[in-house]
Design a protein around this motif. Structure first.
Motif: not given
Length: 124
Positions: A82-100
């Motif tokens: 809350x709120x909902x989160x979406x994140x795209x990732x690509x081929x290879x390695x991706x780091x996605x930060x969702x926050x606190x």
């Protein structure tokens, strides 16, 4: 007697000050840790599978979450927060930060591409 009463009052005042100082020191010692290193979740996508798949990950309240995604094809991750989160990732390695995460509860992280639950974040 008056002198004795004064001595007792002075001793009580000194002890009271010492008790207050000690109590204040204890308050500082019992404060929650300010260490807020992110919780890192490693995710691997290969063909039509994901690892982990349906695991629970404990997240201390107030900590951020980072997803280290390794994938053989691009896709998208969705977090039911809350709120909902979406994140795209690509081929290879991706780091996605969702926050606190400042609200306790369970938050599902899923692959929209595969329609599978990756992990459930247990925030407490």
């Amino acid at each position: 007697m008056r002198l004795t009463a004064r001595i007792i009052a002075v001793v009580a005042a000194i002890c009271g000050i010492a008790s207050v100082a000690t109590a204040c020191g204890n308050d500082v010692a019992t404060e929650p840790s300010t260490d807020s290193d992110p919780v890192v979740v490693e995710i691997n996508f290969s063909d039509d599978s994901v690892d982990p798949h349906g695991s629970q990950v404990d997240v201390p309240l107030g900590h951020s979450v980072e997803l280290d995604v390794t994938a053989d094809a691009a896709g998208e991750i969705h977090v039911h927060s809350d709120p909902a989160q979406s994140a795209a990732y690509g081929v290879g390695t991706t780091r996605i930060s969702l926050g606190a995460f400042d609200i306790p509860g369970q938050f599902v992280v899923e692959s929209h591409t595969l329609g599978k639950t990756i992990v459930t974040l247990e925030v407490k």
